[in-house]
Design a protein around this motif. Structure first.
Motif, mmCIF file in Angstrom:
data_model
loop_
_atom_site.group_PDB
_atom_site.id
_atom_site.type_symbol
_atom_site.label_atom_id
_atom_site.label_comp_id
_atom_site.label_asym_id
_atom_site.label_seq_id
_atom_site.Cartn_x
_atom_site.Cartn_y
_atom_site.Cartn_z
ATOM 1 N N VAL A 7 41.422 44.784 51.667
ATOM 2 C CA VAL A 7 42.523 44.166 50.918
ATOM 3 C C VAL A 7 42.234 42.683 50.677
ATOM 4 O O VAL A 7 42.086 41.904 51.617
ATOM 5 C CB VAL A 7 43.846 44.319 51.699
ATOM 6 C CG1 VAL A 7 45.000 43.693 50.923
ATOM 7 C CG2 VAL A 7 44.135 45.789 52.012
ATOM 8 N N ASP A 8 42.173 42.323 49.399
ATOM 9 C CA ASP A 8 42.082 40.921 49.000
ATOM 10 C C ASP A 8 43.505 40.353 48.919
ATOM 11 O O ASP A 8 44.453 41.093 48.649
ATOM 12 C CB ASP A 8 41.384 40.861 47.636
ATOM 13 C CG ASP A 8 41.243 39.461 47.096
ATOM 14 O OD1 ASP A 8 41.148 38.514 47.901
ATOM 15 O OD2 ASP A 8 41.207 39.314 45.852
ATOM 16 N N VAL A 9 43.655 39.060 49.146
ATOM 17 C CA VAL A 9 44.990 38.438 49.097
ATOM 18 C C VAL A 9 45.275 37.843 47.715
ATOM 19 O O VAL A 9 46.235 38.225 47.042
ATOM 20 C CB VAL A 9 45.144 37.359 50.196
ATOM 21 C CG1 VAL A 9 46.419 36.540 49.976
ATOM 22 C CG2 VAL A 9 45.179 38.016 51.578
ATOM 23 N N ASP A 10 44.441 36.883 47.287
ATOM 24 C CA ASP A 10 44.721 36.173 46.029
ATOM 25 C C ASP A 10 44.327 37.058 44.850
ATOM 26 O O ASP A 10 43.160 37.361 44.641
ATOM 27 C CB ASP A 10 43.968 34.843 46.008
ATOM 28 C CG ASP A 10 44.501 33.882 47.063
ATOM 29 O OD1 ASP A 10 45.734 33.795 47.198
ATOM 30 O OD2 ASP A 10 43.696 33.260 47.766
ATOM 31 N N GLY A 11 45.293 37.471 44.101
ATOM 32 C CA GLY A 11 45.103 38.451 43.021
ATOM 33 C C GLY A 11 45.981 39.659 43.282
ATOM 34 O O GLY A 11 47.029 39.809 42.665
ATOM 35 N N PRO A 12 45.602 40.519 44.229
ATOM 36 C CA PRO A 12 46.406 41.719 44.487
ATOM 37 C C PRO A 12 47.784 41.441 45.112
ATOM 38 O O PRO A 12 48.781 42.025 44.698
ATOM 39 C CB PRO A 12 45.532 42.533 45.453
ATOM 40 C CG PRO A 12 44.139 42.081 45.177
ATOM 41 C CD PRO A 12 44.257 40.617 44.844
ATOM 42 N N ILE A 133 40.513 46.759 47.041
ATOM 43 C CA ILE A 133 41.343 46.191 45.979
ATOM 44 C C ILE A 133 41.090 44.693 45.899
ATOM 45 O O ILE A 133 41.179 43.973 46.906
ATOM 46 C CB ILE A 133 42.847 46.497 46.178
ATOM 47 C CG1 ILE A 133 43.316 46.188 47.603
ATOM 48 C CG2 ILE A 133 43.155 47.950 45.839
ATOM 49 C CD1 ILE A 133 44.824 46.358 47.802
ATOM 50 N N ASP A 134 40.767 44.230 44.665
ATOM 51 C CA ASP A 134 40.361 42.837 44.475
ATOM 52 C C ASP A 134 40.465 42.541 42.984
ATOM 53 O O ASP A 134 40.233 43.431 42.160
ATOM 54 C CB ASP A 134 38.897 42.676 44.954
ATOM 55 C CG ASP A 134 38.515 41.229 45.240
ATOM 56 O OD1 ASP A 134 38.213 40.919 46.397
ATOM 57 O OD2 ASP A 134 38.497 40.421 44.282
ATOM 58 N N ASP A 135 40.798 41.300 42.653
ATOM 59 C CA ASP A 135 40.876 40.942 41.234
ATOM 60 C C ASP A 135 39.510 40.620 40.646
ATOM 61 O O ASP A 135 39.403 40.420 39.434
ATOM 62 C CB ASP A 135 41.816 39.740 41.046
ATOM 63 C CG ASP A 135 41.383 38.540 41.877
ATOM 64 O OD1 ASP A 135 41.261 38.687 43.110
ATOM 65 O OD2 ASP A 135 41.148 37.473 41.290
ATOM 66 N N GLU A 136 38.461 40.542 41.457
ATOM 67 C CA GLU A 136 37.165 40.120 40.933
ATOM 68 C C GLU A 136 36.133 41.241 40.924
ATOM 69 O O GLU A 136 34.937 40.989 40.818
ATOM 70 C CB GLU A 136 36.647 38.915 41.734
ATOM 71 C CG GLU A 136 37.497 37.673 41.491
ATOM 72 C CD GLU A 136 36.977 36.445 42.213
ATOM 73 O OE1 GLU A 136 35.805 36.431 42.608
ATOM 74 O OE2 GLU A 136 37.770 35.503 42.390
ATOM 75 N N ILE A 137 36.590 42.485 41.037
ATOM 76 C CA ILE A 137 35.659 43.612 40.989
ATOM 77 C C ILE A 137 35.223 43.841 39.538
ATOM 78 O O ILE A 137 36.046 43.819 38.625
ATOM 79 C CB ILE A 137 36.332 44.883 41.547
ATOM 80 C CG1 ILE A 137 36.518 44.763 43.066
ATOM 81 C CG2 ILE A 137 35.525 46.137 41.184
ATOM 82 C CD1 ILE A 137 37.425 45.833 43.653
HETATM 83 MG MG LIG Z 1 41.009 37.490 44.801
#
Ligand SMILES: [Mg+2]
Length: 186
Positions: A7-12, A133-137
């Motif tokens: 789990v990513d924090v910033d984004g998800p 889950i990540d916004d940079e994938i």
């Molecule tokens: Mg992120």
């Protein structure tokens, strides 16, 4: 064996790219001073010659319903975030999550076109099935994981303008169910 959910924090969880005058339904704004942020800001202020300035708190938007929703998924949760241990002290508490294992990154640089987390995640999970889950994938990360990770994987990019959406929880739940019904690999 339950799959891991990284789990990513910033984004998800903290949709930093949203253009909101105030948080949308379900979200609350928090102003936090995690040690990692304070150290980073001090370095930045020093470079600018403002070493005597106070570090301003970091503004974070969180949806407290995301904690229980994540905990209900059939996964073992792991922090995979630049917040590292600060995610336990600050984010987990606000979302009602227990203390979770976290990845401590050895580098935040990757020269070969994949995300700086990708190699380290694949090393850390060590063949265990995982979702991330990540916004940079991106496509390069999916390709690298499929070439280098021996188990099943599910890389789900989350839009940092919206954060986790109900469809994302459905997709994660579906993947875990499908993975459990399929015969073991190897
Ligand atoms: Mg992120």
């Amino acid at each position: 064996v339950r799959p891991l959910l990284l789990v990513d924090v910033d984004g998800p969880l903290n949709p930093y790219a949203a253009h909101w005058n105030r948080p949308p339904a379900g979200y609350q704004t928090f102003r936090l001073l995690p040690p990692g942020w304070v150290a980073e800001e001090r370095r930045r202020l020093e470079v600018l010659g403002f070493q005597d300035s106070l570090v301003e708190p970091l503004r974070v938007c969180l949806n407290p319903s995301h904690g229980p929703a994540l905990a209900e998924l059939p996964y073992d949760l792991v922090w995979a975030t630049a917040w590292e241990q600060d995610a336990n002290q600050f984010i987990a508490a606000l979302l009602g999550l227990p203390e979770l294992p976290f990845l401590a990154w050895s580098t935040r640089v990757n020269p070969d076109g994949v995300n700086w987390k990708t190699h380290q995640i694949v090393g850390w999970v060590n063949g265990r099935p995982f979702a991330w889950i990540d916004d940079e994938i991106g496509d390069a990360d999916r390709a690298w994981v499929s070439d280098n990770h021996r188990g099943p994987s599910f890389l789900l990019r989350i839009d940092p303008g919206t954060g986790l959406m109900p469809d994302d929880f459905v997709a994660l739940s579906d993947w875990a169910t499908k993975f459990r019904q399929s015969p073991p690999i190897g």
